[in-house]
Design a protein around this motif. Sequence first.
Motif, mmCIF file in Angstrom:
data_model
loop_
_atom_site.group_PDB
_atom_site.id
_atom_site.type_symbol
_atom_site.label_atom_id
_atom_site.label_comp_id
_atom_site.label_asym_id
_atom_site.label_seq_id
_atom_site.Cartn_x
_atom_site.Cartn_y
_atom_site.Cartn_z
ATOM 1 N N ARG A 131 0.794 -1.383 0.072
ATOM 2 C CA ARG A 131 0.150 -0.149 -0.090
ATOM 3 C C ARG A 131 0.772 1.464 -0.181
ATOM 4 N N ALA A 132 2.246 1.236 0.603
ATOM 5 C CA ALA A 132 2.788 2.482 0.304
ATOM 6 C C ALA A 132 2.883 3.115 -0.875
ATOM 7 N N ARG A 133 3.195 4.471 -0.883
ATOM 8 C CA ARG A 133 3.277 5.259 -2.118
ATOM 9 C C ARG A 133 4.795 5.512 -2.638
ATOM 10 N N CYS A 134 5.667 4.859 -1.904
ATOM 11 C CA CYS A 134 7.383 4.879 -2.513
ATOM 12 C C CYS A 134 7.713 3.477 -2.370
ATOM 13 N N PRO A 135 8.816 3.170 -2.954
ATOM 14 C CA PRO A 135 9.479 1.776 -2.447
ATOM 15 C C PRO A 135 9.648 1.581 -1.211
ATOM 16 N N VAL A 136 9.347 0.494 -0.829
ATOM 17 C CA VAL A 136 9.249 -0.175 0.621
ATOM 18 C C VAL A 136 10.644 -1.409 0.434
ATOM 19 N N ILE A 137 11.629 -0.999 1.669
ATOM 20 C CA ILE A 137 12.741 -1.851 1.580
ATOM 21 C C ILE A 137 12.760 -2.571 2.876
ATOM 22 N N VAL A 138 12.628 -4.025 2.780
ATOM 23 C CA VAL A 138 12.816 -4.771 4.057
ATOM 24 C C VAL A 138 14.164 -5.167 4.131
ATOM 25 N N VAL A 139 14.604 -4.885 5.229
ATOM 26 C CA VAL A 139 16.075 -5.378 5.350
ATOM 27 C C VAL A 139 16.171 -6.743 6.144
ATOM 28 N N ARG A 140 16.688 -7.563 5.295
ATOM 29 C CA ARG A 140 16.758 -9.085 5.957
ATOM 30 C C ARG A 140 18.031 -9.565 5.201
ATOM 31 N N GLY A 141 18.241 -10.986 5.613
ATOM 32 C CA GLY A 141 19.202 -11.494 4.939
ATOM 33 C C GLY A 141 20.653 -11.850 5.706
ATOM 34 N N VAL A 257 11.787 -6.009 -6.893
ATOM 35 C CA VAL A 257 10.665 -6.075 -7.793
ATOM 36 C C VAL A 257 9.689 -5.377 -7.845
ATOM 37 N N GLY A 258 8.815 -5.217 -8.757
ATOM 38 C CA GLY A 258 7.559 -4.336 -8.725
ATOM 39 C C GLY A 258 6.337 -5.118 -8.338
ATOM 40 N N ALA A 286 13.379 -4.856 -2.066
ATOM 41 C CA ALA A 286 12.920 -3.532 -2.409
ATOM 42 C C ALA A 286 11.572 -3.861 -3.451
ATOM 43 N N VAL A 287 10.383 -3.293 -2.674
ATOM 44 C CA VAL A 287 9.125 -3.776 -3.583
ATOM 45 C C VAL A 287 8.766 -2.178 -4.102
ATOM 46 N N VAL A 288 8.772 -2.058 -5.412
ATOM 47 C CA VAL A 288 8.525 -0.813 -5.933
ATOM 48 C C VAL A 288 7.236 -0.605 -6.665
ATOM 49 N N PRO A 289 6.529 0.485 -6.522
ATOM 50 C CA PRO A 289 5.143 0.637 -6.964
ATOM 51 C C PRO A 289 5.163 0.423 -8.548
#
Length: 294
Positions: A131-141, A257-258, A286-289
Motif C-alpha cells: 500500500r505504500a506510495r514509495c519503494p518499501v525496503i525490508v532489510v533481511r538476509g 521487484v515491482g 525492495a518492492v517498488v510501485p
Amino acid sequence: MELPVVVGVDGSAPNLLAVDWAVDEAARLGLSLRLVHTFVPRRDQRAPARTGDPEPSSARVLEDDIVTVTAARARRRDPDVKVDAEAVPGDVLPVLMEESRHASALVIGAGGLGELTGLLLGSVGQALAARARCPVIVVRGDEAGLAGRHERVLLGAGDPGTSGEVVRFAFREAAARSCTLDIVRAWKSPARGTADHSRSVPGAARRHEARASALLDTLLRDVVLDHPGVRVRTTTVEGAARSQLVNRSAAADLVIVGARRGRNPLGLRSDRIAQALLHRAQCPVAVVPLSGGS
C-alpha cells in the motif's frame, strides 16, 4: 528537493540492522535520513502537562529514549548523513503510510514493529509493501548481503508497459553502489496438452525464451543509455520467477521487484513474487510501485 530515506523505528535488534542499512543507503544516494518511531499514547500521556508536574510519564520517556538512542546510533555510523528523528503518536501502519508520501524509500526491518491484527497479511512489512506510495525496503538476509559484499543488485524484470519506475530504481541502486545489475526474466514452457506443447516442446520453449529476451530488450532500451556506467547482465531462465529470485538472492546485496499498489490491505496476496521474497529472500528486498498502480 530530494526526499529523505525514512525508517520505521522500534528499537528491536532487527530494526537496528535496518537503521544501519538505511544510513548506508542515504549516504550512497546523498540523501537525508528520517527516523520515525510510532506509539499509541496512554491516558497519562494524552493529558497536557500541568505546572509543577515533576516529569513526563515513564512511558513517554521510553518512547523518547528509543528515538534518541537510535538517532545517536545513526549519526555515529555516518556523521555526514543528516538525521531527523521523531516519535509520532498513532498506529504504525497509518503513520508509516503517511510518511511514504514524502519519502524516497521506506525502510523497515524483517522483524519488529509488531504484528498487525485483523489482517491476513500478518505483518507490517507486507502491508506497507502492498500500500505504500514509495519503494518499501525490508532489510533481511545474511551478513554478506547486508554489508554489500556481493557487489550485485538483482532485478526481477516485469512487463515493459508497467515497470519503468522499477527499472529506473534498480539502475539508480546499481549506479550508487558501482556494482553489477543482474536482470532476470523468467519464462515457463507450455503446459502439456496445449497447442504449443503438441507441436513441439523444444520449439515452443525456444519461442517462449525468445519472447522473454525481446521483452527484456524493450524494457531496457532507453534506461541503459541513461546509465552507461552500470554493468548490466541479463538472463532469461525457465521456471517460476519467485523461486528463481529467491535462490539468486543468496548472491545479491538487494533484490528488486515491482508490485501493484491498492487500497485493499490484502493487495500482495495476489503478488506471489513479492510475497515470496519478503518471506524467503536472503538479502534486503525492495518492492517498488508499478506504473498504473492505484
